[in-house]
Write an enzyme that holds these catalytic residues in place. Structure first.
Site, mmCIF file in Angstrom:
data_model
loop_
_atom_site.group_PDB
_atom_site.id
_atom_site.type_symbol
_atom_site.label_atom_id
_atom_site.label_comp_id
_atom_site.label_asym_id
_atom_site.label_seq_id
_atom_site.Cartn_x
_atom_site.Cartn_y
_atom_site.Cartn_z
ATOM 1 N N ASP A 472 42.886 -9.711 13.593
ATOM 2 C CA ASP A 472 43.301 -10.453 12.406
ATOM 3 C C ASP A 472 44.050 -9.539 11.437
ATOM 4 O OD1 ASP A 472 43.571 -12.702 10.817
ATOM 5 O OD2 ASP A 472 41.446 -13.210 10.884
ATOM 6 N N ASP A 540 45.396 -21.390 10.653
ATOM 7 C CA ASP A 540 43.980 -21.670 10.402
ATOM 8 C C ASP A 540 43.747 -23.165 10.215
ATOM 9 O OD1 ASP A 540 43.204 -19.049 10.597
ATOM 10 O OD2 ASP A 540 43.127 -18.682 8.439
#
Length: 727
Positions: A472, A540
């Site tokens: 990430d 997301d």
């Protein structure tokens, strides 16, 4: 004659010879030709970019398609436009020589073509300034079958002192048409890949990013330019462009007073004048482009094939289905909870369990997103027996184990920050400013590079059975400054060089381990990063209705095998709809299995079996967009194998008003008109019967001209069809 059939070797000509004759350099692919030509002063210009001519000798007849004003005698279509001399338009390169002079004049010296394979050819063109010992080598790497070109430049000099590079583009293209339309994208967190199409008007339009990391968050670096009229899926001439760079980028579109369109793309020179030492080489990232005369669909399929074969890590390989714990537990988990989720992973039938954020740090435990980043030791409260115990339990459940990391970042509350504040990107004279409660580590520092590499290496050293990494990157760069870098103007470039060095080291030692490229969603999706990662996380936002639109736009530039799509509890759609949408790529789940009804669990297990049966054609087949969700009530996408014998069609209802549905048949594409096909509905929910007659036989000609109705309606919002050729 094809480009890879041209005479190889180095062509060196004297200035007298060059003045006596023009040099043509055709850069050919299967369908297209980019033709460069020297003038009487040895300046190298673009004279043609379009469909390939049947006879190469006829390129000599091309007078040049680019117009100029009668009173303007400067550079018109230079292959690498300079500044400070003859050019009055936007330059590709701007320099200050060691003696302070700001002018540059690049002239052709030689070119060399090397055949790398039957499909790939590399062309090098050397340009030099006659007044200064300064040179640029242009590289054109052509992928013949796919009509794809990678272009970049290498800048160097032998002057008696340093040279300042104020602009240093990768490519400088020219297009000529009556009108031009630009397809660009914008977005934000959970709103990635929002398309906009506008006509290009006179002046300069710039797409750029100054975020430092996660640079595609607001403005992705990909684009399309349509010539004469807006291209559709199957009609029109269109150029796709993409810069293979994960840092700050800049692409200029300049429409001049004579309607010539110049496209300049490369690293963003914002806050980044580069001091180039004598004999040092400055290599720009590759600008990737393909030209299609048959619409956006053809261009995307060319890029997909090229990416799978040449750029995407393991692009023709396999991928792992998975169950992620994030939306099941967030930060609130322990070893017992994870072991129960491992049982659910086995029960569902996926390949791998992915442990997300929250497993690390002790002094400042990672119980929310304010602490712990940088302290990559297992949290003793949550995992008293360490990661190794979870890996072992995964093996006992016959599933693989993967883990989340964010190694480029640091929390202000962390032991790493306390021990190494000089490793953090921040201005000591400025107030710290956080993006998602964190700061960025300074990857221009070799010690930080070693640390980030060590985060990954330690995990694999201690847990050899570790099978997957989710990497990430949630913050952008504020207060850009390196405590160890002598020249702060080099910071943004040095940061990206450091990141690439780390990723290269990881791939040397762990060449095949699957890694997901996540950046708070799609903040770092480009072909530089994707040569190190097997897949990317588009957003997301996993609401399946929103994902239909996002995945549609991403799919123009990136193949489905690279798109990680998870079934979650976002959105109000039933499990079937959510699963069907996620199947258009690399399937994963992020749901609480124990909360599923018996029918939902049965559907999920069956869906994975169905997915495993069709995933090869989804990952490695050709994609055809059949019904655009922005233009009607339905979305429809077909994946077809290259033999045109087997495929799968995904159909979705995107507008439920007034029981809207597929009132008209959807025209298929990519079939063999002479072949006969059956169409069968798969992925049915338990107890549901399909209205589709699986015994009916259609010709490819019929399906492409008359079409097929998937019978979408408010009670059938998602329909997956298997299409197969029959004898």
């Amino acid at each position: 004659m094809q480009l890879n059939q041209l005479c190889l070797g180095l062509l060196l000509l004297t200035g007298t010879q060059l003045k006596a004759q023009q040099i043509n350099i055709p850069i050919e692919t299967f369908n297209n030709a980019l033709v460069l030509q020297t003038d009487s002063s040895r300046h190298l210009n673009t004279i043609y970019f379009g469909k390939k001519l049947l006879q190469q000798k006829e390129y000599d007849r091309i007078p040049g398609l680019y117009k100029q004003s009668p009173d303007y005698t400067g550079e018109l279509a230079s292959v690498y436009t300079t500044s400070g001399s003859r050019n009055l338009l936007e330059p590709a390169i701007t320099v200050t020589h060691a003696d302070g002079n700001n002018s540059l004049d690049l002239r052709y010296v030689s070119h060399e073509q090397t055949r790398i394979s039957a499909d790939v050819t590399l062309l090098r063109i050397l340009l030099k300034d006659p007044a200064y010992n300064f040179q640029v080598t242009l590289f054109y790497k052509t992928y013949f079958r796919d009509d794809v070109i990678e272009q970049w430049s290498v800048i160097t000099h032998q002057e008696k002192g340093n040279v300042i590079l104020s602009k240093y583009a990768s490519a400088n293209l020219y297009l000529r048409a009556g009108k031009y339309w630009l397809n660009q994208y914008h977005g934000d967190w959970a709103k990635e890949m929002q398309p906009e199409q506008t006509r290009i008007t006179h002046g300069i339009k710039t797409l750029d990013s100054k975020l430092g990391t996660r640079t595609n968050l607001f403005q992705p670096s990909v684009f399309m330019v349509s010539l004469d009229k807006p291209a559709t899926e199957n009609e029109g001439t269109v150029l796709f462009g993409s810069l293979a760079y994960s840092g700050n980028f800049r692409t200029d579109f300049e429409l001049d007073n004579q309607d010539n369109l110049k496209i300049i793309s490369g690293i963003n020179n914002y806050a980044s004048p580069y001091t180039l030492k004598p004999a040092e080489e400055f290599t720009t990232p590759a600008f990737i482009y393909t030209l299609s005369a048959h619409g956006k669909g053809e261009a995307s399929r060319k890029l997909h094939r090229w990416a799978r074969d040449y750029k995407l890590l393991d692009g023709n390989g396999e991928r792992l289905t998975l169950l992620n714990n994030w939306e099941s537990t967030y930060f609130d988990f322990n070893e017992n909870k994870l072991k129960e989720l491992l049982k659910d992973t086995k029960k569902l039938g996926v390949d791998l369990f992915l442990l997300d954020d929250g497993w690390f740090a002790n002094k400042y435990p990672r119980n929310d997103d304010h602490t712990g980043l940088g302290d990559w030791q297992e949290n003793k409260t949550k995992l008293p027996n360490g990661i190794a115990s979870i890996v072992k339990t995964a093996g006992l459940n016959q599933v693989k184990f993967g883990i989340w990391i964010e190694p480029e970042m640091v929390s202000p509350k962390s032991e790493l920050y306390e021990k190494h504040p000089d490793w953090v990107v921040k201005q000591n004279k400025r107030e710290e400013y956080y993006f998602r409660n964190q700061l960025v580590l300074d990857l221009s520092n070799p010690k930080v590079q070693d640390f980030v590499y060590g985060v990954v290496d330690d995990l694999f050293t201690k847990n050899p059975e570790l099978a997957y990494i989710k990497w990430d990157c949630n913050a952008v760069i504020y207060n850009a400054y390196s405590a160890t870098l002598k020249n702060q103007s080099h910071f943004y470039i040095a940061y990206m060089r450091g990141l690439n060095k780390v990723l290269e080291r990881i791939r040397v030692k762990y060449p095949k381990v699957p890694m997901m490229l996540c950046s708070g969603g799609g903040g770092r999706v480009d072909y530089n990063a994707l040569q190190y990662f097997t897949e990317y996380w588009p957003s997301d936002n996993t609401d399946p209705l929103e994902r239909i639109f996002m995945q549609w736009e991403y799919s123009y530039f990136y193949p489905s095998i690279s798109s990680a799509n998870h079934v979650t509890d976002w959105g109000k759609q039933p499990l079937k709809f959510r699963t069907d949408v996620a199947m258009m790529g690399k399937l994963g789940f992020d749901i609480v299995i124990s909360h599923l009804s018996a029918n939902d669990l049965e559907f999920g297990k069956t869906a994975i079996v169905n997915y495993n049966a069709v995933k090869d054609v989804i990952w490695h087949g050709d994609q055809y967009r059949l019904a655009d969700p922005r233009e009607g009530n339905t979305a429809s996408v077909l994946y077809m194998d290259t033999q045109k014998t087997s495929g799968v069609i995904f159909n979705y209802l995107v507008n439920n008003r007034y029981d809207e549905g597929s009132k008209l048949p959807i025209l298929l594409n990519g079939l063999d008109a002479a072949k006969k096909y059956t169409i069968k509905e798969i992925n049915l929910y338990p107890g549901v019967r399909s209205p589709i007659d699986a015994n009916q036989v259609y010709t490819g000609d019929f399906l492409m001209k008359v079409g097929f109705n998937p019978e979408l309606r408010s009670s059938r919002t998602s329909v997956v069809l298997k299409i197969d050729a029959v004898n």
